[in-house]
Design an enzyme around this catalytic site. Structure first.
Site, PDB file in Angstrom:
ATOM      1  N   LYS A   1       0.835  -1.215   0.000  1.00 47.85           N
ATOM      2  CA  LYS A   1       0.000   0.000   0.000  1.00 47.85           C
ATOM      3  C   LYS A   1       0.868   1.262   0.000  1.00 47.85           C
ATOM      4  O   LYS A   1       0.675   2.173  -0.792  1.00 47.85           O
ATOM      5  CB  LYS A   1      -0.931   0.026   1.237  1.00 47.85           C
TER       6      LYS A   1
ATOM      7  N   ARG B   1      -9.683   0.506   8.668  1.00 51.94           N
ATOM      8  CA  ARG B   1      -9.197  -0.818   9.046  1.00 51.94           C
ATOM      9  C   ARG B   1     -10.234  -1.592   9.841  1.00 51.94           C
ATOM     10  O   ARG B   1      -9.966  -2.726  10.240  1.00 51.94           O
ATOM     11  CB  ARG B   1      -7.977  -0.628   9.932  1.00 51.94           C
TER      12      ARG B   1
ATOM     13  N   ARG C   1      12.034  -5.164   4.979  1.00 54.49           N
ATOM     14  CA  ARG C   1      11.774  -3.737   4.688  1.00 54.49           C
ATOM     15  C   ARG C   1      12.692  -2.808   5.486  1.00 54.49           C
ATOM     16  O   ARG C   1      12.953  -3.008   6.664  1.00 54.49           O
ATOM     17  CB  ARG C   1      10.323  -3.413   5.038  1.00 54.49           C
TER      18      ARG C   1
ATOM     19  N   ARG D   1      11.326  -0.815  11.109  1.00 58.25           N
ATOM     20  CA  ARG D   1      10.198  -0.649  12.025  1.00 58.25           C
ATOM     21  C   ARG D   1      10.222  -1.677  13.146  1.00 58.25           C
ATOM     22  O   ARG D   1      10.531  -2.849  12.921  1.00 58.25           O
ATOM     23  CB  ARG D   1       8.874  -0.758  11.253  1.00 58.25           C
TER      24      ARG D   1
ATOM     25  N   ARG E   1      -0.384  -8.873  13.633  1.00 52.89           N
ATOM     26  CA  ARG E   1      -0.871  -7.922  12.616  1.00 52.89           C
ATOM     27  C   ARG E   1      -1.743  -8.624  11.580  1.00 52.89           C
ATOM     28  O   ARG E   1      -2.768  -8.094  11.144  1.00 52.89           O
ATOM     29  CB  ARG E   1       0.315  -7.228  11.940  1.00 52.89           C
TER      30      ARG E   1
HETATM   31  P1  AP5 Z   1       4.913  -1.591   1.827  1.00 55.46           P
HETATM   32  O1  AP5 Z   1       4.485  -0.822   0.633  1.00 55.46           O
HETATM   33  O2  AP5 Z   1       5.708  -0.879   2.878  1.00 55.46           O
HETATM   34  O3  AP5 Z   1       3.659  -2.355   2.453  1.00 55.46           O
HETATM   35  P2  AP5 Z   1       2.363  -1.788   3.186  1.00 55.46           P
HETATM   36  O4  AP5 Z   1       1.175  -2.470   2.593  1.00 55.46           O
HETATM   37  O5  AP5 Z   1       2.368  -0.299   3.207  1.00 55.46           O
HETATM   38  O6  AP5 Z   1       2.637  -2.448   4.595  1.00 55.46           O
HETATM   39  P3  AP5 Z   1       2.626  -1.874   6.067  1.00 55.46           P
HETATM   40  O7  AP5 Z   1       3.392  -2.888   6.882  1.00 55.46           O
HETATM   41  O8  AP5 Z   1       3.101  -0.467   6.131  1.00 55.46           O
HETATM   42  O9  AP5 Z   1       1.151  -1.982   6.393  1.00 55.46           O
HETATM   43  P4  AP5 Z   1       0.512  -2.059   7.756  1.00 55.46           P
HETATM   44  O10 AP5 Z   1      -0.873  -1.907   7.325  1.00 55.46           O
HETATM   45  O11 AP5 Z   1       0.819  -3.230   8.602  1.00 55.46           O
HETATM   46  O12 AP5 Z   1       1.246  -0.887   8.571  1.00 55.46           O
HETATM   47  P5  AP5 Z   1       0.741   0.537   9.049  1.00 55.46           P
HETATM   48  O13 AP5 Z   1       1.921   1.405   9.113  1.00 55.46           O
HETATM   49  O14 AP5 Z   1      -0.447   0.973   8.264  1.00 55.46           O
HETATM   50  O15 AP5 Z   1       5.740  -2.870   1.316  1.00 55.46           O
HETATM   51  C1  AP5 Z   1       6.343  -3.752   2.233  1.00 55.46           C
HETATM   52  C2  AP5 Z   1       7.737  -4.172   1.712  1.00 55.46           C
HETATM   53  O16 AP5 Z   1       7.572  -4.926   0.526  1.00 55.46           O
HETATM   54  C3  AP5 Z   1       8.639  -2.993   1.340  1.00 55.46           C
HETATM   55  O17 AP5 Z   1       9.967  -3.289   1.712  1.00 55.46           O
HETATM   56  C4  AP5 Z   1       8.520  -2.878  -0.180  1.00 55.46           C
HETATM   57  O18 AP5 Z   1       9.738  -2.405  -0.758  1.00 55.46           O
HETATM   58  C5  AP5 Z   1       8.223  -4.314  -0.584  1.00 55.46           C
HETATM   59  N1  AP5 Z   1       7.279  -4.393  -1.705  1.00 55.46           N
HETATM   60  C6  AP5 Z   1       6.151  -3.657  -1.901  1.00 55.46           C
HETATM   61  N2  AP5 Z   1       5.531  -4.023  -3.032  1.00 55.46           N
HETATM   62  C7  AP5 Z   1       6.270  -5.050  -3.560  1.00 55.46           C
HETATM   63  C8  AP5 Z   1       6.137  -5.852  -4.732  1.00 55.46           C
HETATM   64  N3  AP5 Z   1       5.112  -5.699  -5.580  1.00 55.46           N
HETATM   65  N4  AP5 Z   1       7.085  -6.812  -4.947  1.00 55.46           N
HETATM   66  C9  AP5 Z   1       8.134  -6.977  -4.084  1.00 55.46           C
HETATM   67  N5  AP5 Z   1       8.308  -6.227  -2.969  1.00 55.46           N
HETATM   68  C10 AP5 Z   1       7.386  -5.280  -2.696  1.00 55.46           C
HETATM   69  O19 AP5 Z   1       0.211   0.213  10.513  1.00 55.46           O
HETATM   70  C11 AP5 Z   1       1.089  -0.109  11.576  1.00 55.46           C
HETATM   71  C12 AP5 Z   1       0.298  -0.203  12.881  1.00 55.46           C
HETATM   72  O20 AP5 Z   1      -0.321   1.076  13.167  1.00 55.46           O
HETATM   73  C13 AP5 Z   1      -0.879  -1.209  12.889  1.00 55.46           C
HETATM   74  O21 AP5 Z   1      -0.456  -2.510  13.234  1.00 55.46           O
HETATM   75  C14 AP5 Z   1      -1.788  -0.569  13.967  1.00 55.46           C
HETATM   76  O22 AP5 Z   1      -1.328  -0.863  15.260  1.00 55.46           O
HETATM   77  C15 AP5 Z   1      -1.630   0.923  13.733  1.00 55.46           C
HETATM   78  N6  AP5 Z   1      -2.629   1.467  12.794  1.00 55.46           N
HETATM   79  C16 AP5 Z   1      -2.357   2.051  11.578  1.00 55.46           C
HETATM   80  N7  AP5 Z   1      -3.505   2.434  10.984  1.00 55.46           N
HETATM   81  C17 AP5 Z   1      -4.515   2.069  11.825  1.00 55.46           C
HETATM   82  C18 AP5 Z   1      -5.933   2.184  11.738  1.00 55.46           C
HETATM   83  N8  AP5 Z   1      -6.529   2.712  10.655  1.00 55.46           N
HETATM   84  N9  AP5 Z   1      -6.666   1.704  12.763  1.00 55.46           N
HETATM   85  C19 AP5 Z   1      -6.090   1.155  13.873  1.00 55.46           C
HETATM   86  N10 AP5 Z   1      -4.738   1.014  13.998  1.00 55.46           N
HETATM   87  C20 AP5 Z   1      -3.961   1.468  12.990  1.00 55.46           C
END
Ligand code: AP5
Length: 215
Positions: A13, A88, A127, A161, A172
């Protein structure tokens, strides 16, 4: 254009949202990045969120909804935005509908990036991010062109992270299945949901996304 990018942790994402922001000027709104910025500043909100994020569980809806409500009211969001990591839960999706309706705004697309679970673990485990500009990298799938130097800003400081480890990833993924997956039928019923094969390489995913959005 206002878009939601949905997908499990590591689905890509953030990678895709960043590129859409760079190339089309849409504003990336990542609730994860906003929470991490708040932790870094030592704000009470960040401190409350950190304990939950480190465990891989979700932060309370009320806190997140308030954060998004304030963010989409900022003038830059009038250019269009990409929600990355929000909504979410079904409660967050309902709150989003209400806040958009109140502002006379609408959603143009809800897109799910679909990736197999073993690949998700591999992606988050490898990552790392530029500490200065936030550019994202991966040990195997996207390394800096010059080792140890960010392609975007030239910095040599990188971060990993705290929640990108196998143990936290289990929690997660569980949160995704239990609390986030139910919003897929929520958007499907509205006829808004489209899916993309997120297993393809980053450029192929991006091309499909751009085509689907008609950009
Ligand atoms: P990346 O693009 O970083 O993946 P992402 O989908 O953004 O993954 P996240 O881990 O950031 O999502 P998340 O939803 O767990 O974390 P968030 O910060 O929102 O890609 C990942 C890796 O793969 C990278 O190294 C990239 O280079 C590689 N990659 C990407 N695409 C690729 C491809 N096509 N092929 C190969 N490699 C690829 O949330 C963190 C925490 O915050 C949650 O656990 C929760 O506690 C809290 N939180 C955040 N939002 C909320 C909410 N709305 N409600 C409640 N709690 C929340």
């Amino acid at each position: 254009m206002n878009i939601i990018l949905l997908g499990a942790p590591g689905a890509g994402k953030g990678t895709q949202a960043r590129r859409l922001e760079e190339e089309y000027g849409l504003i990336q709104i990542s609730t994860g990045d906003m929470l991490r910025a708040s932790i870094k500043k030592g704000e009470p909100l960040g401190l409350e969120a950190k304990q939950l994020m480190d465990k891989g569980t979700l932060v309370p809806d009320s806190l997140i909804v308030r954060m998004i409500e304030e963010r989409i009211a900022e003038p830059d969001c009038a250019k269009g935005f990409i929600l990355d990591g929000f909504p979410r839960t079904v409660a967050q999706a309902e709150a989003l509908d209400a806040m958009l309706a109140a502002r006379g705004m609408k959603l143009d697309a809800v897109i799910e990036l679909v990736v197999d679970e073993d690949k998700l673990v591999e992606r988050v485990s490898g990552r790392f991010t530029c500490a200065k500009c936030g550019e994202g990298y991966h040990d195997s799938f996207k390394t800096p062109q010059k080792a140890g130097v960010c392609d975007s800003c030239g910095s040599s400081e990188f971060t990993r992270r705290a929640d990108d480890n196998a143990e936290t990833m289990k929690a997660r993924l569980q949160a995704f299945h239990d609390q986030t997956a139910p919003i897929l039928p929520y958007y499907e019923t509205k006829g808004a949901l489209k899916s993309i094969d997120g297993m393809a390489d980053m450029d192929a995913v991006y091309d499909e996304l751009v085509q689907l959005l008609g950009l």
